[in-house]
Design a protein around this motif. Structure first.
Motif, PDB file in Angstrom:
ATOM      1  N   LEU A 284       0.836  -1.198   0.000  1.00 14.40           N
ATOM      2  CA  LEU A 284       0.000   0.000   0.000  1.00 14.40           C
ATOM      3  C   LEU A 284       0.871   1.249   0.000  1.00 14.40           C
ATOM      4  CD1 LEU A 284      -2.754   1.431   0.274  1.00 14.40           C
ATOM      5  CD2 LEU A 284      -2.556   1.130   2.746  1.00 14.40           C
ATOM      6  N   ASP A 285       0.599   2.141  -0.950  1.00 17.68           N
ATOM      7  CA  ASP A 285       1.261   3.443  -0.981  1.00 17.68           C
ATOM      8  C   ASP A 285       0.454   4.371  -0.071  1.00 17.68           C
ATOM      9  OD1 ASP A 285       2.777   5.645  -1.605  1.00 17.68           O
ATOM     10  OD2 ASP A 285       1.751   6.031  -3.503  1.00 17.68           O
ATOM     11  N   ASP A 286       0.696   4.243   1.233  1.00 20.19           N
ATOM     12  CA  ASP A 286      -0.057   4.977   2.254  1.00 20.19           C
ATOM     13  C   ASP A 286       0.571   6.359   2.432  1.00 20.19           C
ATOM     14  OD1 ASP A 286      -1.751   5.653   4.291  1.00 20.19           O
ATOM     15  OD2 ASP A 286      -0.944   4.233   5.739  1.00 20.19           O
ATOM     16  N   THR A 287       0.167   7.304   1.591  1.00 21.13           N
ATOM     17  CA  THR A 287       0.819   8.616   1.555  1.00 21.13           C
ATOM     18  C   THR A 287       0.678   9.409   2.854  1.00 21.13           C
ATOM     19  OG1 THR A 287      -1.135   9.561   0.487  1.00 21.13           O
ATOM     20  CG2 THR A 287       0.669   8.853  -0.941  1.00 21.13           C
ATOM     21  N   ASP A 288      -0.408   9.197   3.602  1.00 21.42           N
ATOM     22  CA  ASP A 288      -0.574   9.937   4.852  1.00 21.42           C
ATOM     23  C   ASP A 288      -0.250   9.100   6.091  1.00 21.42           C
ATOM     24  OD1 ASP A 288      -2.749   8.263   4.822  1.00 21.42           O
ATOM     25  OD2 ASP A 288      -4.260   9.850   4.870  1.00 21.42           O
ATOM     26  N   ASP A 289       0.235   7.893   5.887  1.00 20.39           N
ATOM     27  CA  ASP A 289       0.671   7.003   6.979  1.00 20.39           C
ATOM     28  C   ASP A 289      -0.364   6.816   8.084  1.00 20.39           C
ATOM     29  OD1 ASP A 289       3.196   6.328   5.938  1.00 20.39           O
ATOM     30  OD2 ASP A 289       4.051   8.223   6.657  1.00 20.39           O
ATOM     31  N   ASN A 290      -1.641   6.683   7.691  1.00 20.83           N
ATOM     32  CA  ASN A 290      -2.675   6.474   8.710  1.00 20.83           C
ATOM     33  C   ASN A 290      -3.137   5.026   8.795  1.00 20.83           C
ATOM     34  OD1 ASN A 290      -4.196   6.254   6.380  1.00 20.83           O
ATOM     35  ND2 ASN A 290      -5.800   7.658   7.053  1.00 20.83           N
ATOM     36  N   GLY A 291      -2.531   4.151   7.994  1.00 13.08           N
ATOM     37  CA  GLY A 291      -2.877   2.730   8.060  1.00 13.08           C
ATOM     38  C   GLY A 291      -4.144   2.367   7.306  1.00 13.08           C
ATOM     39  N   HIS A 292      -4.621   3.257   6.447  1.00 12.63           N
ATOM     40  CA  HIS A 292      -5.829   2.988   5.664  1.00 12.63           C
ATOM     41  C   HIS A 292      -5.550   3.227   4.185  1.00 12.63           C
ATOM     42  CE1 HIS A 292      -8.185   2.799   9.302  1.00 12.63           C
ATOM     43  NE2 HIS A 292      -7.786   4.013   9.656  1.00 12.63           N
ATOM     44  N   TRP A 293      -6.287   2.506   3.343  1.00 11.85           N
ATOM     45  CA  TRP A 293      -6.248   2.733   1.903  1.00 11.85           C
ATOM     46  C   TRP A 293      -7.282   3.822   1.625  1.00 11.85           C
ATOM     47  CZ3 TRP A 293      -8.218  -1.242  -2.210  1.00 11.85           C
ATOM     48  CH2 TRP A 293      -7.881  -0.801  -3.494  1.00 11.85           C
ATOM     49  N   ASP A 294      -6.828   5.069   1.611  1.00 15.03           N
ATOM     50  CA  ASP A 294      -7.701   6.226   1.490  1.00 15.03           C
ATOM     51  C   ASP A 294      -7.950   6.588   0.033  1.00 15.03           C
ATOM     52  OD1 ASP A 294      -7.920   6.821   4.309  1.00 15.03           O
ATOM     53  OD2 ASP A 294      -5.841   7.505   4.216  1.00 15.03           O
ATOM     54  N   THR A 295      -8.903   7.486  -0.158  1.00 15.54           N
ATOM     55  CA  THR A 295      -9.185   8.030  -1.480  1.00 15.54           C
ATOM     56  C   THR A 295      -7.903   8.627  -2.056  1.00 15.54           C
ATOM     57  OG1 THR A 295     -11.440   8.555  -0.829  1.00 15.54           O
ATOM     58  CG2 THR A 295     -10.586   9.702  -2.751  1.00 15.54           C
ATOM     59  N   GLY A 296      -7.591   8.262  -3.289  1.00 15.36           N
ATOM     60  CA  GLY A 296      -6.413   8.784  -3.973  1.00 15.36           C
ATOM     61  C   GLY A 296      -5.165   7.948  -3.789  1.00 15.36           C
ATOM     62  N   GLU A 297      -5.169   7.016  -2.858  1.00 15.67           N
ATOM     63  CA  GLU A 297      -3.985   6.187  -2.640  1.00 15.67           C
ATOM     64  C   GLU A 297      -4.040   4.946  -3.530  1.00 15.67           C
ATOM     65  OE1 GLU A 297      -2.901   7.423   1.930  1.00 15.67           O
ATOM     66  OE2 GLU A 297      -3.999   5.555   1.614  1.00 15.67           O
ATOM     67  N   THR A 298      -2.857   4.446  -3.853  1.00 18.12           N
ATOM     68  CA  THR A 298      -2.733   3.327  -4.783  1.00 18.12           C
ATOM     69  C   THR A 298      -2.234   2.081  -4.061  1.00 18.12           C
ATOM     70  OG1 THR A 298      -2.253   4.867  -6.573  1.00 18.12           O
ATOM     71  CG2 THR A 298      -1.664   2.567  -6.944  1.00 18.12           C
ATOM     72  N   LEU A 299      -2.830   0.965  -4.440  1.00 20.54           N
ATOM     73  CA  LEU A 299      -2.453  -0.335  -3.900  1.00 20.54           C
ATOM     74  C   LEU A 299      -1.771  -1.114  -5.020  1.00 20.54           C
ATOM     75  CD1 LEU A 299      -3.003  -2.248  -1.371  1.00 20.54           C
ATOM     76  CD2 LEU A 299      -4.870  -3.158  -2.746  1.00 20.54           C
ATOM     77  N   GLU A 300      -0.569  -1.605  -4.761  1.00 25.06           N
ATOM     78  CA  GLU A 300       0.110  -2.447  -5.737  1.00 25.06           C
ATOM     79  C   GLU A 300      -0.136  -3.901  -5.358  1.00 25.06           C
ATOM     80  OE1 GLU A 300       4.516  -3.838  -7.253  1.00 25.06           O
ATOM     81  OE2 GLU A 300       4.349  -1.996  -6.082  1.00 25.06           O
ATOM     82  N   MET A 301      -0.888  -4.604  -6.198  1.00 21.44           N
ATOM     83  CA  MET A 301      -1.154  -6.026  -5.975  1.00 21.44           C
ATOM     84  C   MET A 301      -0.259  -6.822  -6.906  1.00 21.44           C
ATOM     85  SD  MET A 301      -5.293  -6.005  -5.985  1.00 21.44           S
ATOM     86  CE  MET A 301      -5.515  -7.432  -4.962  1.00 21.44           C
ATOM     87  N   THR A 302       0.320  -7.865  -6.382  1.00 18.80           N
ATOM     88  CA  THR A 302       1.103  -8.765  -7.222  1.00 18.80           C
ATOM     89  C   THR A 302       0.467 -10.138  -7.138  1.00 18.80           C
ATOM     90  OG1 THR A 302       3.105  -7.499  -6.752  1.00 18.80           O
ATOM     91  CG2 THR A 302       3.392  -9.670  -7.738  1.00 18.80           C
ATOM     92  N   LEU A 303       0.024 -10.633  -8.301  1.00 21.48           N
ATOM     93  CA  LEU A 303      -0.534 -11.977  -8.384  1.00 21.48           C
ATOM     94  C   LEU A 303       0.592 -12.919  -8.783  1.00 21.48           C
ATOM     95  CD1 LEU A 303      -3.063 -10.048  -8.919  1.00 21.48           C
ATOM     96  CD2 LEU A 303      -4.067 -12.060  -9.963  1.00 21.48           C
ATOM     97  N   TYR A 304       0.617 -14.089  -8.153  1.00 20.08           N
ATOM     98  CA  TYR A 304       1.652 -15.075  -8.429  1.00 20.08           C
ATOM     99  C   TYR A 304       1.015 -16.375  -8.916  1.00 20.08           C
ATOM    100  CZ  TYR A 304       4.653 -11.979  -5.725  1.00 20.08           C
ATOM    101  OH  TYR A 304       5.341 -10.890  -5.256  1.00 20.08           O
ATOM    102  N   ASP A 305       1.575 -16.920  -9.970  1.00 23.18           N
ATOM    103  CA  ASP A 305       1.158 -18.213 -10.510  1.00 23.18           C
ATOM    104  C   ASP A 305       2.402 -19.091 -10.637  1.00 23.18           C
ATOM    105  OD1 ASP A 305      -0.079 -20.343 -11.786  1.00 23.18           O
ATOM    106  OD2 ASP A 305      -0.092 -19.373 -13.747  1.00 23.18           O
TER     107      ASP A 305
END
Length: 162
Positions: free
Chosen positions: A112-133
């Protein structure tokens, strides 16, 4: 005459007792129903305010797929609830659910790119998901479907081209 007064008094007391019993029986049921309706309304509102968008996808190798997802809704997702997200990936008709965390089959992890460091996925923040196979069979060239279902049952679909 005294008999009529006594009979009327007994009937009035019986009516009052009946009303009290009826109110005691119905009021808790109405209160419970109101609470249930309020709860369902709140969950529906939470779902309606949720929105995410797939920003970009990249396959660095045959066993991994990186997907960047932006929270564009007004609902924040606590970091502890992100793993409750259901991730489905594949071609139409053959989609498979990826498990959160390392497993033998299709699985995913996130950063999680938690720009405000509040521990939440807030509006405007980006989550990088990596799927593995690990079997390297799913991330082939072409168009694939991905579906994300958040912890509050709000679901979002997109097409990814590899």
């Amino acid at each position: 005459m005294a008999q009529d007064v006594l009979t009327t008094a007994i009937l009035i007391i019986a009516a009052i007792i009946s009303v009290v019993v009826l109110v005691n029986a119905i009021y808790p049921a109405l209160f419970t129903t109101t609470g249930s309706l309020t709860s369902v309304s709140g969950m529906a509102s939470d779902r309606a305010k949720s929105d995410i968008r797939i920003v970009m996808a990249n396959s660095p190798n045959s066993t991994a797929l990186q997907v960047w997802v932006k929270n564009t809704g007004s609902v924040q997702v606590p970091d502890s609830r992100i793993t409750y997200t259901d991730v489905y990936f594949g071609d139409k008709g053959t989609m498979a659910r990826a498990s959160p965390g390392s497993s033998a089959g299709l699985w995913w992890a996130y950063s999680l790119d938690d720009t405000d460091d509040n521990g939440h996925w807030d509006t405007g923040e980006t989550l990088e998901m990596t799927l593995y196979d690990p079997g390297a069979t799913r991330f082939t060239a072409g168009d694939h479907q991905i579906k994300l279902v958040l912890h509050n049952a709000a679901s979002f679909e997109g097409t990814i081209t590899i």
